[in-house]
Enzyme design. Structure first.
Site, PDB file in Angstrom:
ATOM      1  N   LYS A   1       0.853  -0.921   0.305  1.00 11.91           N
ATOM      2  CA  LYS A   1      -0.144   0.135   0.184  1.00 11.91           C
ATOM      3  C   LYS A   1       0.899   0.771   0.053  1.00 11.91           C
ATOM      4  CE  LYS A   1      -0.528   1.238   5.279  1.00 11.91           C
ATOM      5  NZ  LYS A   1       0.316   1.808   4.841  1.00 11.91           N
ATOM      6  N   THR A   2       2.013   1.730   0.375  1.00  9.79           N
ATOM      7  CA  THR A   2       2.522   2.333   0.965  1.00  9.79           C
ATOM      8  C   THR A   2       3.034   3.089  -0.830  1.00  9.79           C
ATOM      9  OG1 THR A   2       3.690   1.796   3.115  1.00  9.79           O
ATOM     10  CG2 THR A   2       4.731   3.634   1.584  1.00  9.79           C
TER      11      THR A   2
ATOM     12  N   ASP B   1      -3.652   7.749   4.509  1.00 12.31           N
ATOM     13  CA  ASP B   1      -2.997   6.500   4.629  1.00 12.31           C
ATOM     14  C   ASP B   1      -3.530   5.926   5.670  1.00 12.31           C
ATOM     15  OD1 ASP B   1      -1.866   3.906   4.247  1.00 12.31           O
ATOM     16  OD2 ASP B   1       0.513   5.126   5.364  1.00 12.31           O
ATOM     17  N   GLU B   2      -3.518   4.587   6.074  1.00 16.48           N
ATOM     18  CA  GLU B   2      -4.109   3.998   7.282  1.00 16.48           C
ATOM     19  C   GLU B   2      -5.772   4.695   7.572  1.00 16.48           C
ATOM     20  OE1 GLU B   2      -2.784   2.142   8.255  1.00 16.48           O
ATOM     21  OE2 GLU B   2      -0.435   2.132   8.615  1.00 16.48           O
TER      22      GLU B   2
ATOM     23  N   ARG C   1       1.963 -10.407  11.122  1.00 15.08           N
ATOM     24  CA  ARG C   1       3.092 -10.395  10.427  1.00 15.08           C
ATOM     25  C   ARG C   1       4.191 -11.391  10.555  1.00 15.08           C
ATOM     26  NH1 ARG C   1       1.870  -5.562   9.732  1.00 15.08           N
ATOM     27  NH2 ARG C   1      -0.033  -6.450   9.545  1.00 15.08           N
TER      28      ARG C   1
ATOM     29  N   GLN D   1      -7.702  -4.489   9.691  1.00 21.11           N
ATOM     30  CA  GLN D   1      -6.679  -3.911  10.507  1.00 21.11           C
ATOM     31  C   GLN D   1      -6.624  -2.742  11.636  1.00 21.11           C
ATOM     32  OE1 GLN D   1      -2.860  -4.446   9.541  1.00 21.11           O
ATOM     33  NE2 GLN D   1      -3.146  -4.736   7.321  1.00 21.11           N
TER      34      GLN D   1
END
Length: 718
Positions: free
Chosen positions: A39-40, A223-224, A599, A254
């Site tokens: 995504k980044t 973002d987020e 993770r 998330q």
């Protein structure tokens, strides 16, 4: 290189869905980006593509991140992608961007040009001071509870007069909120929540200013997005107006910060409010093997309120998910230590492995086992640099050099190092400030001017004036050194028995000032003070040698490791027992375990214990429901035959193994509450025997531990 060549090279290596997201036409969009889906890269490439294709100038867009670290990383990537100067770009956190806007329009926002930002500790101190002047009982109204109430209201976009009050308690809370706002306005300070609320109110009431920024920022990228609260969403909606494009990247699966005010429902509101026609789902994962992803998908599918996606990878199935059932928490810790040593011997670096837990209290036994095994480890998230006492003292002196009317800064250091200003003198000074309706500094000046101020107060006023005079014409690092030395802080800590580390931290503050002026930062002391407040809490404890990483699941978000151990997977721990009392609490807990599982890149271990010591008490647990939500074919049960029963003596070794089928013949679960006609209520702690001759061990409290034959015990569930 031509524009077309540049834009083509920017898009190299993107998968189909990433390419679709990056090159969307001029429209608002929701990018549902799964864990490890890049995504980044998508967000940054979208910005670069918009600039390179001439759709927007670098200063014509606004990008919002949740940490300064993420903002810096984004700007660094953009610099590598395009030959542009990113210095003037509006890329930063919500708080950082609002601070920038309020600095530029402080008059319209009714703030002084040098307004200071209160961090959480300073805000709490300010609230305590106010409550004392209002004669508020801090037992009935705990200051931290008041702080959470005020910040919670602001996060919802509410001022004191807009808050409903149904009883005397809520009415008093509202009164404290109102007086707190007045105190902050009088002192020219703002807290974190105020930055956003004040900015939102400014843009709401000033049409020309609002239209200016709506015209400037044609593209807004976030973002987020799943971590935004209500006010942050309203602020974004206001800036976007009717015509601008809002590009929101997030993952509702998330969203794990409801306790901070994050509102996962913002994603559904955004979809409706901006008439989103097509949600782009980034589902290809570049981090984990498919067994890990399939386990995560299976768990999160049980949540009803989600937009829905399914992670996949081309990396292959990989290792099965390993599950270990321990008799108690010490056995669980011992197992983890053995596996860590084994993996390390296989070539896994210690810093490539993480041990996750739901609650900090779980780390005690784990740390003890690691120390005993001589395995170096680091608890992720040590004390924050700008939260250390010596740094907060030095920063308070710097604040007074910038603006002596900061009551919070003055109260922190007026008698530190000690200079003979006692509680009585402070009360008199505060009373004088109230009567004169001025700051404590001005009241102190008046006292000195009227004579008989007391040597301590007179010396303090002279010290601050001397600091202000000597700070003229010197560099920011020299100001930091001045604050540490002239204040007496350095000498004070040198005289302490173990003060070397504190002195080293004061030296590090000077280094921080050097880094600040050498970086992409503009301005002097006022800007550095804002930077320090906004940066507080983002720097983790320094990483030394190769060390195993220990952290809560919340702290693990955004990180990834070659091997991950998730411990304490028991009902009451994960999911946490408090989730039963909260709306959608279980769904939040399921998102937490989803984050934890995703993770892991190659190895994933899930462990639980039949009993563990927590908060001074032994608690008996049953396996977490989340374990049952994972398909059995994905799991490798390391002690596949169920743990045999132990006697009341913890040293006794297991004496019988059972197949899974025999275990299922056991009608009671470890930790289940039962009733016996003779012994009363108890808790099942163990069992033994075959399917035809099962015995159960029950702790009946005052009546002691009993072994009972199930065929004759006639136990009843509670």
């Amino acid at each position: 290189m031509s524009n077309s060549t540049y834009s083509s090279s920017l898009l190299d290596g993107l998968n189909d869905k990433q390419l679709e997201a990056v090159t969307l036409p001029q429209q608002s969009a929701l990018i549902l980006a799964g864990a490890g889906s890049g995504k980044t890269r998508v967000l940054t490439t979208r910005i670069a593509w918009l600039i390179q294709t001439g759709q927007v100038s670098p200063t014509g867009l606004l990008a919002v991140t949740f940490t300064n670290k993420a903002a810096k990383e984004m700007l660094a990537r953009l610099t590598a992608m395009l030959p542009i100067n990113t210095r003037g770009m509006w890329v930063g956190t919500f708080h950082g961007l609002c601070n920038r806007l309020l600095r530029a329009h402080h008059r319209e926002a009714l703030l002084p040009a040098t307004f200071q930002i209160l961090d959480i500790a300073d805000q709490l101190s300010s609230i305590k001071r106010l409550m004392k002047t209002m004669n508020v009982d801090d037992e009935k109204f705990p200051p931290k509870q008041v702080l959470n109430f005020i910040n919670g209201c602001k996060d919802e976009g509410l001022r004191a007069h807009e808050v409903d009050a149904y009883d005397p308690h809520s009415q008093r809370m509202r009164e404290i909120f109102e007086e707190y706002d007045k105190q902050c306005q009088r002192e020219g300070v703002v807290d974190f929540a105020e930055l956003l609320l004040r900015c939102f109110e400014l843009l709401s009431r000033d049409a020309s200013l609002r239209e200016h920024y709506q015209s400037r920022f044609q593209y807004i990228l976030v973002d987020e997005f799943q971590d935004t609260n209500r006010l942050q969403y309203l602020w974004l909606k206001l800036l976007a107006g009717q015509n601008n494009c809002l590009f929101a990247v997030g993952d509702d699966d998330q969203s794990i910060y409801a306790f901070r005010g994050a509102r996962v429902g913002n994603m559904l509101d955004f979809e409706r409010d901006f008439a989103i026609e097509n949600i782009v789902k980034l589902e290809q994962n570049y981090r984990s093997h498919s067994n890990i992803l399939d386990a995560a998908n299976a768990i999160i599918t049980h949540n009803r309120n989600r937009l829905g996606k399914n992670l996949w990878t081309s990396a292959g199935a990989g290792e099965p998910v390993r599950v270990f059932e321990a008799y108690n928490d010490m056995e669980e810790a011992s197992f983890i230590v053995d596996e860590v040593n084994m993996l390390h011997a296989e070539g896994f670096g210690l810093d490539e492995m993480a041990l996750l837990y739901r609650s900090n209290a779980q780390s005690r036994v784990l740390e003890h086992a690691l120390v005993a095994a001589n395995i170096p480890y680091r608890v992720y998230g040590g004390q924050r640099f700008f939260d250390r006492a010596e740094i907060k003292h030095a920063m308070a002196y710097l604040r007074l050099m910038a603006d002596p009317n900061s009551d919070t800064a003055l109260l922190r250091v007026i008698n530190f190092p000690t200079r003979g200003i006692g509680a009585r003198s402070l009360e008199q000074l505060q009373e004088a400030a109230r009567q004169q309706d001025c700051s404590l500094w001005q009241a102190a000046i008046n006292k000195v001017g009227n004579g008989r101020p007391g040597k301590g107060l007179e010396g303090f006023v002279a010290l601050i004036k001397q600091m202000q005079e000597q700070s003229t014409g010197i560099t920011l690092p020299e100001m930091a050194e001045l604050a540490a030395s002239l204040s007496g802080l350095r000498q004070f800590y040198l005289n302490e028995k173990e003060g070397e580390e504190r002195v080293a931290n004061l030296d590090e503050l000077v280094s921080a000032a050097v880094t600040f002026i050498n970086g992409d930062n503009e301005g002097g002391l006022t800007e550095f003070l804002s930077f320090a407040s906004l940066e507080a809490g983002e720097h983790q404890a320094e990483v030394g040698r190769d060390a195993l990483q220990l952290m809560t699941v919340h702290a693990a978000k955004g990180l990834e490791f070659k091997a991950v151990f998730i411990s304490g997977l028991e009902e009451g721990l994960c999911p946490h027992e408090q989730s039963r009392n909260e709306a959608n609490g279980l769904e939040e807990e399921r998102r937490l375990i989803y984050v934890a599982v995703t993770r892991a890149r190659q190895r994933l271990y899930l462990s639980y214990a039949q009993s563990r010591m927590l908060h001074g008490q032994v608690r008996y647990g049953i396996p977490s429901r989340f374990l049952d939500e994972i398909p059995e074919q994905l799991l490798l049960r390391l002690n596949a035959k169920a743990q045999s029963a132990r006697s009341a003596s913890p040293q006794m070794a297991p004496n019988t193994d059972y197949s899974r089928q025999q275990k299922n013949a056991m009608p009671w679960k470890i930790g289940q509450s039962v009733n016996h006609a003779k012994f009363g209520n108890g808790v099942v702690v163990s069992y033994e025997g075959s399917a035809d001759d099962l015995r159960v061990q029950v702790n009946f409290g005052k009546n002691g531990m009993k072994w009972l034959a199930l065929e004759y015990a006639k136990l009843e569930a509670l």
